[in-house]
Design an enzyme around this catalytic site. Structure first.
Site, PDB file in Angstrom:
ATOM      1  N   TYR A 111       0.821  -1.216   0.000  1.00 41.20           N
ATOM      2  CA  TYR A 111       0.000   0.000   0.000  1.00 41.20           C
ATOM      3  C   TYR A 111       0.860   1.273   0.000  1.00 41.20           C
ATOM      4  CZ  TYR A 111      -4.002  -3.001   1.168  1.00 41.20           C
ATOM      5  OH  TYR A 111      -4.977  -3.972   1.161  1.00 41.20           O
ATOM      6  N   LYS A 134       3.383 -15.345   2.334  1.00 39.93           N
ATOM      7  CA  LYS A 134       3.303 -16.101   1.075  1.00 39.93           C
ATOM      8  C   LYS A 134       4.748 -16.410   0.675  1.00 39.93           C
ATOM      9  CE  LYS A 134       0.817 -17.675  -2.379  1.00 39.93           C
ATOM     10  NZ  LYS A 134      -0.012 -18.888  -2.226  1.00 39.93           N
ATOM     11  N   ASP A 181      -3.192 -18.077   1.689  1.00 43.17           N
ATOM     12  CA  ASP A 181      -4.359 -18.765   1.107  1.00 43.17           C
ATOM     13  C   ASP A 181      -4.882 -19.823   2.076  1.00 43.17           C
ATOM     14  OD1 ASP A 181      -1.845 -19.798   0.615  1.00 43.17           O
ATOM     15  OD2 ASP A 181      -2.314 -20.641  -1.344  1.00 43.17           O
ATOM     16  N   ASP A 191      -5.290  -6.635   6.021  1.00 42.43           N
ATOM     17  CA  ASP A 191      -6.490  -5.902   5.623  1.00 42.43           C
ATOM     18  C   ASP A 191      -7.605  -6.909   5.322  1.00 42.43           C
ATOM     19  OD1 ASP A 191      -8.211  -3.988   4.730  1.00 42.43           O
ATOM     20  OD2 ASP A 191      -7.079  -3.432   2.939  1.00 42.43           O
ATOM     21  N   ASP A 216     -10.846  -8.484   8.144  1.00 41.31           N
ATOM     22  CA  ASP A 216     -12.268  -8.381   7.805  1.00 41.31           C
ATOM     23  C   ASP A 216     -12.919  -9.764   7.810  1.00 41.31           C
ATOM     24  OD1 ASP A 216     -12.311  -5.696   7.614  1.00 41.31           O
ATOM     25  OD2 ASP A 216     -12.912  -5.588   5.507  1.00 41.31           O
TER      26      ASP A 216
END
Ligand code: NAD
Length: 364
Positions: A142, A191, A223, A247, A251
């Site tokens: 980001y 990852k 994943d 992020d 959620d």
């Protein structure tokens, strides 16, 4: 002890929920012998209206001069058509960067009384879910280099994931410190089978873990982590991960718990300074109607007591009060279900103050 708390009520339901959180903190102060001094500052749309910018210098200075910050919410339709830097949300980004808040803590706790709000099967939830997602907040993709360029097949766009050892080290340390206050298990999510930045990330987390032999560390690829959160959320205690993965996963984790009106958060910087806020927005559709659920903000205040002031017993007292009021069947509209008693924001705050007062010390 005396603590100075900067309050930024902001817009919409922000002032209503902050008022209740301050009242509960006052009650905790009376009960446990602390004094909380609240200093209110402008942020968001209300700041644009009054002084022409979403995050006035006075607000930043006031926050920096305080022991911690309690924020309501910012934004609303009144300011939706503004452009550029003069938008209420700029206050949030400005606060994160100016206050140096690099660790975002998002707990996902399923209250027994609200089990029906959980979309997972009862056998998966078992006796409850209590996960803390620790998300890196100021680095990664980001904030990395991004842009457009002309490639061999025409226009392309790129974003760059990049982490320094220092950035990973400090967020890993935050996660291990938090695990020490909980069930002493950290799950690192990355990852590393594909990304070089993840390989560096993982190696630094492993190195930091050496300083915390009491805490167990395991690793999941992102994943797999997203599947495991649904398959068996009880396996998690603290999850530490990058800005983008956090992020998404925070959620996902919060959806497991039902209502947005129940979810607190913290953003921590150096030392014990932090900004605490509910994850919900300014809910303009119910603002000013005494319908907001103040619990997310009140639980954010509990996090402040735990993580910025080291007041564990006092934090627990607030959390126990929430459990007690929910167990008694009291609900704001967002968490209402058949057979329960519908109450407003101020009544929920009053009941929580009462519960803090009535709880026996042995109960918390
Ligand atoms: P929202 O979270 O404000 O509301 C979504 C829905 O949840 C609404 O129906 C609302 O009534 C309900 N809700 C939210 N909090 C509640 C509470 N405490 N009690 C009861 N019901 C609650 O999200 P939105 O509608 O997408 O955004 C509204 C405004 O808030 C926008 O301007 C947005 O930019 C801003 N926003 C601010 C923040 C923040 O300040 N951190 C976060 C998200 C959105």
């Amino acid at each position: 002890m005396k603590y100075v708390i900067a309050t930024l009520p902001g817009d919409g339901i922000g002032p209503e929920v902050i008022e209740q959180a301050c009242a509960v903190l006052d009650k905790v102060g009376q009960r446990y012998g602390h004094s909380f001094e609240f200093k209110e500052y402008l942020a968001g749309g209300v700041a644009i209206d009054q002084v022409g910018e979403p995050l006035p210098d006075e607000t930043v200075a006031g926050c920096l001069a305080s022991d911690s910050v309690l924020l309501g919410a910012v934004g609303g339709p009144k300011w939706d058509n503004l452009t550029g830097d003069i938008r209420p949300e700029q206050a949030l980004l400005g606060l994160r960067s100016k206050l140096g808040l690099y660790a975002n803590l998002r707990p996902a706790v399923l209250h027994k009384a609200l089990r029906d709000a959980c979309p997972l099967r009862p056998d998966i939830i078992g006796h409850g879910i209590d996960i803390m997602v620790v998300r890196e907040l100021t680095g990664g993709i980001y904030f990395g280099a991004s842009g457009r360029r002309l490639g061999p097949h025409g226009e392309e766009a790129y974003d760059t994931e990049s982490y320094s050892v220092m950035e990973v080290e400090r967020i890993a340390r935050t996660a291990f410190e938090i695990a020490l206050k909980r069930n002493r298990l950290v799950t690192n999510v990355d990852k590393a089978n594909v990304l070089e930045s993840s390989r560096l990330w993982r190696s630094v987390v492993i190195k930091v873990a050496e300083d915390y032999p009491e805490v167990e560390l395991n690793h999941l690829y992102v994943d797999n982590a997203s599947m495991q959160l649904i398959r068996d959320p009880r396996q998690f205690d603290v999850i530490v991960t990058t800005n983008m993965f956090g992020d998404i996963l925070s959620d996902e984790a919060s959806m497991i718990t039902g209502s947005i009106g129940m979810l607190p958060s913290a953003s921590l910087g150096k030392g014990q300074f932090g900004m605490y806020e509910p994850i919900h927005g300014s809910a303009p559709d119910i603002a000013g109607q005494d319908k907001a659920n103040p619990i997310a903000t009140i639980l954010s205040a509990a996090m402040m007591l735990r993580y910025s002031f080291d007041l564990e017993q006092e934090a627990q007292a607030i959390e126990d009060a929430v459990t007690r009021v929910l167990d008694a069947g009291c609900r704001t509209g967002d968490i209402m279900s058949p057979g329960m008693k519908l109450i407003g924001c101020s009544e929920m705050g009053r009941l929580l103050q009462e519960a803090v007062e009535l709880l026996q010390p042995s109960e918390n």
